[in-house]
Design an enzyme around this catalytic site. Structure first.
Site, PDB file in Angstrom:
ATOM      1  N   ASN A   7       0.872  -1.175   0.000  1.00 28.32           N
ATOM      2  CA  ASN A   7       0.000   0.000   0.000  1.00 28.32           C
ATOM      3  C   ASN A   7       0.906   1.221   0.000  1.00 28.32           C
ATOM      4  O   ASN A   7       1.542   1.542   1.009  1.00 28.32           O
ATOM      5  CB  ASN A   7      -0.929   0.008   1.224  1.00 28.32           C
ATOM      6  CG  ASN A   7      -1.860   1.214   1.234  1.00 28.32           C
ATOM      7  OD1 ASN A   7      -1.475   2.304   0.819  1.00 28.32           O
ATOM      8  ND2 ASN A   7      -3.073   1.032   1.715  1.00 28.32           N
ATOM      9  N   GLU A  34      -3.873   1.874  -2.972  1.00 30.40           N
ATOM     10  CA  GLU A  34      -3.935   3.322  -2.746  1.00 30.40           C
ATOM     11  C   GLU A  34      -2.997   4.080  -3.690  1.00 30.40           C
ATOM     12  O   GLU A  34      -2.173   4.890  -3.249  1.00 30.40           O
ATOM     13  CB  GLU A  34      -3.646   3.682  -1.280  1.00 30.40           C
ATOM     14  CG  GLU A  34      -4.824   3.390  -0.359  1.00 30.40           C
ATOM     15  CD  GLU A  34      -4.840   4.266   0.897  1.00 30.40           C
ATOM     16  OE1 GLU A  34      -5.385   5.367   0.823  1.00 30.40           O
ATOM     17  OE2 GLU A  34      -4.317   3.831   1.944  1.00 30.40           O
ATOM     18  N   ASP A 149      -4.090  -4.819   1.109  1.00 28.89           N
ATOM     19  CA  ASP A 149      -4.406  -4.182   2.386  1.00 28.89           C
ATOM     20  C   ASP A 149      -5.807  -4.628   2.784  1.00 28.89           C
ATOM     21  O   ASP A 149      -6.792  -4.119   2.251  1.00 28.89           O
ATOM     22  CB  ASP A 149      -4.324  -2.656   2.233  1.00 28.89           C
ATOM     23  CG  ASP A 149      -4.690  -1.923   3.510  1.00 28.89           C
ATOM     24  OD1 ASP A 149      -5.021  -2.590   4.514  1.00 28.89           O
ATOM     25  OD2 ASP A 149      -4.641  -0.675   3.507  1.00 28.89           O
ATOM     26  N   ASN A 151      -7.124  -4.291   5.728  1.00 24.62           N
ATOM     27  CA  ASN A 151      -7.671  -3.470   6.821  1.00 24.62           C
ATOM     28  C   ASN A 151      -8.312  -4.337   7.902  1.00 24.62           C
ATOM     29  O   ASN A 151      -9.358  -4.005   8.463  1.00 24.62           O
ATOM     30  CB  ASN A 151      -8.665  -2.434   6.281  1.00 24.62           C
ATOM     31  CG  ASN A 151      -7.988  -1.106   5.934  1.00 24.62           C
ATOM     32  OD1 ASN A 151      -7.198  -0.582   6.724  1.00 24.62           O
ATOM     33  ND2 ASN A 151      -8.284  -0.571   4.765  1.00 24.62           N
ATOM     34  N   ASP A 220      -1.755  -6.160   6.215  1.00 26.40           N
ATOM     35  CA  ASP A 220      -1.496  -6.486   4.806  1.00 26.40           C
ATOM     36  C   ASP A 220      -1.184  -7.975   4.709  1.00 26.40           C
ATOM     37  O   ASP A 220      -0.206  -8.443   5.310  1.00 26.40           O
ATOM     38  CB  ASP A 220      -0.335  -5.632   4.286  1.00 26.40           C
ATOM     39  CG  ASP A 220      -0.640  -4.148   4.384  1.00 26.40           C
ATOM     40  OD1 ASP A 220      -1.207  -3.597   3.425  1.00 26.40           O
ATOM     41  OD2 ASP A 220      -0.339  -3.546   5.444  1.00 26.40           O
ATOM     42  N   ASP A 249       2.804   4.798   4.938  1.00 27.08           N
ATOM     43  CA  ASP A 249       2.535   4.317   6.307  1.00 27.08           C
ATOM     44  C   ASP A 249       2.458   2.788   6.357  1.00 27.08           C
ATOM     45  O   ASP A 249       2.483   2.213   7.450  1.00 27.08           O
ATOM     46  CB  ASP A 249       1.293   4.990   6.923  1.00 27.08           C
ATOM     47  CG  ASP A 249       0.122   5.129   5.964  1.00 27.08           C
ATOM     48  OD1 ASP A 249       0.206   4.615   4.829  1.00 27.08           O
ATOM     49  OD2 ASP A 249      -0.875   5.763   6.362  1.00 27.08           O
ATOM     50  N   HIS A 250       2.399   2.139   5.189  1.00 31.49           N
ATOM     51  CA  HIS A 250       2.509   0.678   5.102  1.00 31.49           C
ATOM     52  C   HIS A 250       3.903   0.306   4.595  1.00 31.49           C
ATOM     53  O   HIS A 250       4.575   1.121   3.949  1.00 31.49           O
ATOM     54  CB  HIS A 250       1.503   0.111   4.105  1.00 31.49           C
ATOM     55  CG  HIS A 250       0.064   0.282   4.497  1.00 31.49           C
ATOM     56  ND1 HIS A 250      -0.742  -0.757   4.872  1.00 31.49           N
ATOM     57  CD2 HIS A 250      -0.710   1.404   4.554  1.00 31.49           C
ATOM     58  CE1 HIS A 250      -1.962  -0.301   5.141  1.00 31.49           C
ATOM     59  NE2 HIS A 250      -1.972   1.003   4.954  1.00 31.49           N
TER      60      HIS A 250
END
Length: 259
Positions: A7, A34, A149, A151, A220, A249-250
DNA sequence: ATGGTCGCTGGGCGA
């Protein structure tokens, strides 16, 4: 064959980070989430000049997924079946034509916060559609994987501070149950299959010094069909990427397959 | 500590 999921949190912001990681990690296939870009604005040349075929499924501002592959791709499809009114770009599939063809499904599962609420309802409905898609693919008894991802924090051990996430859409019981139903179809979660140690994460928030405190979560994931799990050699997280300049941030998660 | 930080975009939403 090395297949990664990453991501990237915006292709424009990762225009230097992402090629540098590709050059170092050398994945054969990279599933991106993303991308936050329409297809026409995705800088495909940067990847094509590195030998990657590029397939995107983007939209303006948010979401967006892509597949980069050094092997030929066939039968590319965009969007998760089951809701013709869903306009969010979160899902792409293609068959990677290596010595053993593998169907790869790249996904960006809805965050779902705040929960409860309409966004959470959308998340659970999306997971139900993903379940149906997995059932369809499993019936073919061929190697396939669903990665991206999710989530979803599968278990408390996948968060540094599980108590912070109890009411969150990433860890609520209904979220975990839907994820568990996926696994219970007979899919193998690659990282847990190859790593016994807890305390391994794939996301650290930009806020409140989460990275420096190692306040992370593991969201992930690679889910493998039985025929794909038979080929699994390794699964690792490129944690160090989070500490470099201009990080997402991933961080990337990757598998190595005997294929 | 009800903040904090990013990205896309051009104000505020999403995460």
């Amino acid at each position: 064959m090395k297949i990664a999921t990453f991501n990237i949190n915006g292709i424009k912001a990762r225009i230097e980070t992402l090629p540098r990681w590709l050059d170092e990690a050398q994945p054969d296939v990279a599933l991106l989430q993303e991308i936050k870009s329409v297809d026409e604005a995705f800088p495909r040349e940067i990847f094509e000049e590195r030998g990657y075929t590029v397939e995107t499924h983007g939209m303006k501002s948010f979401n967006g997924v892509a597949i980069l592959s050094k092997l030929p791709l066939e039968d590319v499809t965009r969007g998760l079946p089951g809701d013709d009114n869903d306009e969010q770009a979160r899902y792409i599939e293609a068959t990677v034509m290596g010595e053993r063809p593998i169907r790869v499904c790249g996904l960006y599962l809805p965050n779902g916060n705040p929960a409860p609420g309409p966004k959470y309802d959308y998340k659970l409905a999306w997971m139900k559609r993903l379940q149906a898609r997995a059932e369809t693919l499993l019936a073919q008894e061929e190697p396939f994987l669903m990665a991206g991802d999710y989530n979803i924090i599968p278990q408390d051990e996948d968060a540094a501070k599980p108590e912070d996430w109890q009411e969150d859409a990433l860890a609520r019981p209904e979220s975990r149950a839907a994820y568990r139903r996926l696994l219970n179809l007979g899919l193998t979660e690659a990282f847990r299959a190859r790593n016994k140690m807890a305390g391994m994460y794939s996301f650290w928030d930009y806020q409140a010094g989460a990275w420096n405190r190692n306040n992370g979560i593991r969201i992930d994931h690679f889910l493998l069909s039985p025929q794909c799990a038979d080929l699994l050699l390794d699964c690792q997280i490129d944690k160090e990427e989070r500490g470099r300049s201009k990080p997402s941030d991933h961080v990337p998660v990757w598998i190595d397959l005997a294929a």
